[in-house]
Design a protein around this motif. Structure first.
Motif, mmCIF file in Angstrom:
data_model
loop_
_atom_site.group_PDB
_atom_site.id
_atom_site.type_symbol
_atom_site.label_atom_id
_atom_site.label_comp_id
_atom_site.label_asym_id
_atom_site.label_seq_id
_atom_site.Cartn_x
_atom_site.Cartn_y
_atom_site.Cartn_z
ATOM 1 N N GLU A 239 37.267 -10.849 8.958
ATOM 2 C CA GLU A 239 36.248 -11.444 8.083
ATOM 3 C C GLU A 239 34.892 -11.525 8.806
ATOM 4 O O GLU A 239 33.848 -11.187 8.247
ATOM 5 N N THR A 240 34.931 -11.963 10.059
ATOM 6 C CA THR A 240 33.695 -12.057 10.851
ATOM 7 C C THR A 240 33.095 -10.669 11.037
ATOM 8 O O THR A 240 31.884 -10.479 10.902
ATOM 9 N N ILE A 241 33.945 -9.710 11.322
ATOM 10 C CA ILE A 241 33.477 -8.332 11.542
ATOM 11 C C ILE A 241 32.779 -7.799 10.290
ATOM 12 O O ILE A 241 31.698 -7.231 10.360
ATOM 13 N N GLU A 242 33.417 -8.026 9.132
ATOM 14 C CA GLU A 242 32.858 -7.503 7.883
ATOM 15 C C GLU A 242 31.508 -8.122 7.562
ATOM 16 O O GLU A 242 30.618 -7.471 7.030
ATOM 17 N N THR A 243 31.367 -9.401 7.893
ATOM 18 C CA THR A 243 30.138 -10.099 7.531
ATOM 19 C C THR A 243 29.056 -9.991 8.598
ATOM 20 O O THR A 243 27.877 -9.880 8.273
ATOM 21 N N HIS A 244 29.461 -10.061 9.853
ATOM 22 C CA HIS A 244 28.456 -10.191 10.905
ATOM 23 C C HIS A 244 28.398 -9.004 11.860
ATOM 24 O O HIS A 244 27.552 -8.975 12.745
ATOM 25 N N GLY A 245 29.307 -8.044 11.718
ATOM 26 C CA GLY A 245 29.297 -6.887 12.615
ATOM 27 C C GLY A 245 30.226 -7.087 13.800
ATOM 28 O O GLY A 245 30.995 -8.052 13.858
ATOM 29 N N SER A 246 30.153 -6.156 14.738
ATOM 30 C CA SER A 246 31.059 -6.211 15.882
ATOM 31 C C SER A 246 30.479 -5.371 17.015
ATOM 32 O O SER A 246 29.465 -4.705 16.844
ATOM 33 N N LYS A 247 31.143 -5.428 18.146
ATOM 34 C CA LYS A 247 30.687 -4.641 19.295
ATOM 35 C C LYS A 247 31.868 -3.904 19.920
ATOM 36 O O LYS A 247 32.958 -4.476 20.035
ATOM 37 N N ILE A 248 31.613 -2.673 20.309
ATOM 38 C CA ILE A 248 32.571 -1.955 21.149
ATOM 39 C C ILE A 248 32.095 -2.203 22.576
ATOM 40 O O ILE A 248 30.962 -1.877 22.912
ATOM 41 N N ILE A 249 32.963 -2.798 23.383
ATOM 42 C CA ILE A 249 32.586 -3.076 24.763
ATOM 43 C C ILE A 249 33.272 -2.052 25.672
ATOM 44 O O ILE A 249 34.497 -1.937 25.660
ATOM 45 N N GLY A 250 32.493 -1.320 26.432
ATOM 46 C CA GLY A 250 33.057 -0.408 27.432
ATOM 47 C C GLY A 250 33.032 -1.115 28.776
ATOM 48 O O GLY A 250 31.985 -1.593 29.204
#
Lengths: 452, 156
Positions: A239-250
């Motif tokens: 839900e958070t991802i859909e609304t606020h985005g996300s990060k791929i961390i390398g």
């Protein structure tokens, strides 16, 4: 055994920090160290349900109890038995209250020193979230942090420890500094692949709001320290991802560490001698880096609504298998558009094969890696069956063109299963292609390499 | 005289951008980094001086970029202004279909290439294969490992 791992961070990264950020560092590192004790309480390699459920509770009993009390399968609860032997729950923030308090105090101390407004807000929110269980608020504040190269993540994120239901999240922590150049390169590659691959309405998240950050780390702990992930997609909450985005961390420190200790030794032990002479170490290292970067990006491109629920415990197996082949498949666009060369694609495919063998080694230490091993075995066995790989005194001269062609085929099969396949379809594919024996024929060659 | 010097094909706009970048690096960034290094030296012990290390590394990157840009500007060859043609040339923007995906990009000289911004080099496999192709044409792009087909839907 501790889950804490530390890495030496080169001086050039430290110069990216402001004076106040340098003062915050000891508190942040101390906070991440504190995660280890919590993780140790969650970890249990003997039980499929780790320490999230009572040892004597069987799956059907838990499912039955969860119908009356859905919190039993919440990602953030510990399930116990009460005096009447009934299953009851305790939330993480209450269960680990004593251990979370010093972590929270360290975060608040760092927040006091912090001069970056958004970072300060995040540290304060995180400090409170660990104490009251409002993890979403902390995730959202983290996504809004800007104008700093310093980063810290603490919280329950990965489900792999819960092999019984793949629900409960294990604690982890990490402090790092952004590698600007690699982050920029990562974002360019993301943009190329996202514009090429087009949009799909049933994706969990519009790719445009997935950021990429590559960072070196001072310390990792908890599940992250145990698994030594090379990349991770955060936060975990859909839900958070859909609304606020996300990060791929390398995680650059982990990438380099695993390359030296695992991937390159596998290359030297698994591939036939004459074949190996074609590739310099740096070439395989570069291919390895691209594999990891594309793995992270591809996992986002292929995150479909409902796939976890449809495929249940088979989801992580097909997710892994699809990531392996789709990563290579998407590299096609990078080659065609002149972003990487032919030789780099070959190095990527070689590195990807090494990663498959790495799971044979890592499963010796960490049984939670079994899902990856199963996913990898599906790909490896398929490639062997169609003749794209041949084994003679090690893997000898992979037919790269055939291997690529078959990986494209596999990618379309796995993608379809993740998009709309049924549990039965996934199960049937697994029955047909799953066997650990072909990968394990390399056991004697791999025995000298220690698991990480 | 060396007749084998590589020419860099650029649009006039692209060349202007590279000249501006080069000037900015020489007049502004170069003196800035020299000042930063001088300041960092004053912090003392160079073996433990992270600011000095970082500034020196940045200086080497700046000097390498200046050198590269000077070489490109010296050997630049301006691509003719693109008039609307019925076949693909350097400077064309094309809409193509491949693997069921439709995408739009421009074919540019290698120094202006920026695939993330949909500018594809004429020297890349797809850029090279599309040059000269017409609308409706199905173009095979073949490398030793990869085979792909691009259908040209339109040329701008």
């Amino acid at each position: 055994m501790t889950s804490v791992r530390t890495f030496k961070v080169p001086n050039k990264y430290l110069s990216l920090l402001t004076a106040s950020e340098k003062k915050m560092l000891p508190h942040l590192i101390e906070a991440v160290k504190g995660v280890d004790k919590i993780y140790q309480l969650q970890e249990n390699n003997i039980n499929n349900g780790a320490n999230f459920y009572p040892r004597d509770a069987i799956k059907t009993e838990i499912e039955k109890a969860a119908k009356k009390n859905p919190k039993i399968l919440s990602p953030f609860t510990i399930v116990k038995r009460n005096s009447k032997s009934q299953l009851v729950v305790n939330e993480y923030h209450k269960e680990y209250q004593k251990l979370l308090k010093p972590i929270s105090i360290n975060l608040k101390r760092a927040a006091k020193i912090c001069k970056n407004k958004s970072f300060k807000k995040y540290l304060e929110t995180l400090a409170n979230a660990l104490i009251d269980g409002s993890y979403k608020k902390a995730d959202i504040a983290w996504l809004k942090v800007k104008n700093t190269h310093l980063d810290i993540v603490i919280g329950p994120y990965e489900r792999y420890l819960d092999k019984l239901f793949f629900k409960k999240m294990a604690y982890q922590g990490c402090v790092g500094i952004t590698d600007i150049e690699r982050t920029q390169r990562g974002r360019e590659i993301r943009d190329i692949l996202y514009t090429t691959f087009g949009d799909k309405p049933h994706r969990v998240i519009s790719p445009s709001i997935v950021d990429i950050q590559v960072k070196v780390t001072f310390i990792i702990s908890g599940f992250l320290g145990r698994a030594v992930f090379t990349q991770q997609h955060l936060p975990s909450d859909s839900e958070t991802i859909e609304t606020h985005g996300s990060k791929i961390i390398g995680y650059l420190s982990s990438i380099d560490y695993k390359f030296e200790k695992l991937i390159y030794p596998i290359f030297n032990n698994v591939f036939e001698k004459n074949f190996r002479t074609r590739y310099k170490k740096d070439s395989i290292k570069n291919g390895n880096y691209y594999v990891i970067l594309l793995t992270g990006i591809v996992q986002q491109l292929h995150r479909y609504k409902g796939s976890r629920e449809r495929l249940k415990e088979l989801f992580p197996i097909f997710d892994e298998a699809n990531t392996v082949v789709s990563g290579i498949q998407h590299a096609k666009h990078l080659v065609l558009k002149g972003v990487i060369g032919q030789k780099e694609l070959e190095s990527m495919m070689v590195a990807q094969l090494c990663w498959m063998f790495s799971e044979v080694i890592n499963t010796r230490k960490l049984s939670t890696r079994e899902v990856y091993l199963k996913g990898d075995s599906l790909v490896y066995n398929f490639l062997l069956e169609v003749g794209a790989l041949r084994v003679h005194e090690g893997i000898s001269w992979p037919n790269f063109a055939k291997m690529f062609f078959e990986m494209e085929n596999l990618a379309s099969i796995f993608t379809r299963i993740l998009e709309e396949g049924t549990y039965k379809e996934a199960s049937d594919f697994l029955d047909k292609y799953f066997s650990l024996e072909p990968l394990k024929t390399f056991n004697s060659k791999l025995a000298v390499i220690k698991p990480i | 005289m060396n007749h084998n010097v590589k020419k860099f094909i650029l649009t006039e706009e692209g060349l202007d951008q590279l000249k501006a970048e080069c000037e900015e690096l020489i007049k502004s960034k170069r003196p800035q980094i020299v000042r930063r290094i001088k300041r960092a030296r004053e912090f003392g012990d160079l073996s433990e001086n992270s600011e000095y290390d970082a500034a020196k590394e940045e200086q080497s990157l700046i000097e390498a970029r200046i050198s590269q840009l000077e070489d490109v500007i010296l050997h630049a060859q301006i691509a003719q202004q693109v008039k609307k043609t019925d076949f693909v040339v350097i400077g064309s923007t094309v809409i193509v279909e491949s693997d069921g995906q439709v995408e739009e990009f421009s074919i540019v000289g290698s120094m202006e290439a920026d695939p993330a911004m949909k500018k594809i080099s004429n020297e890349s496999p797809v850029g090279f294969a599309l040059l000269g192709a017409k609308v409706g044409e199905l173009v095979d792009v073949i490398t030793p490992i990869i085979r792909a087909k691009y259908k040209i839907l339109s040329i701008k």
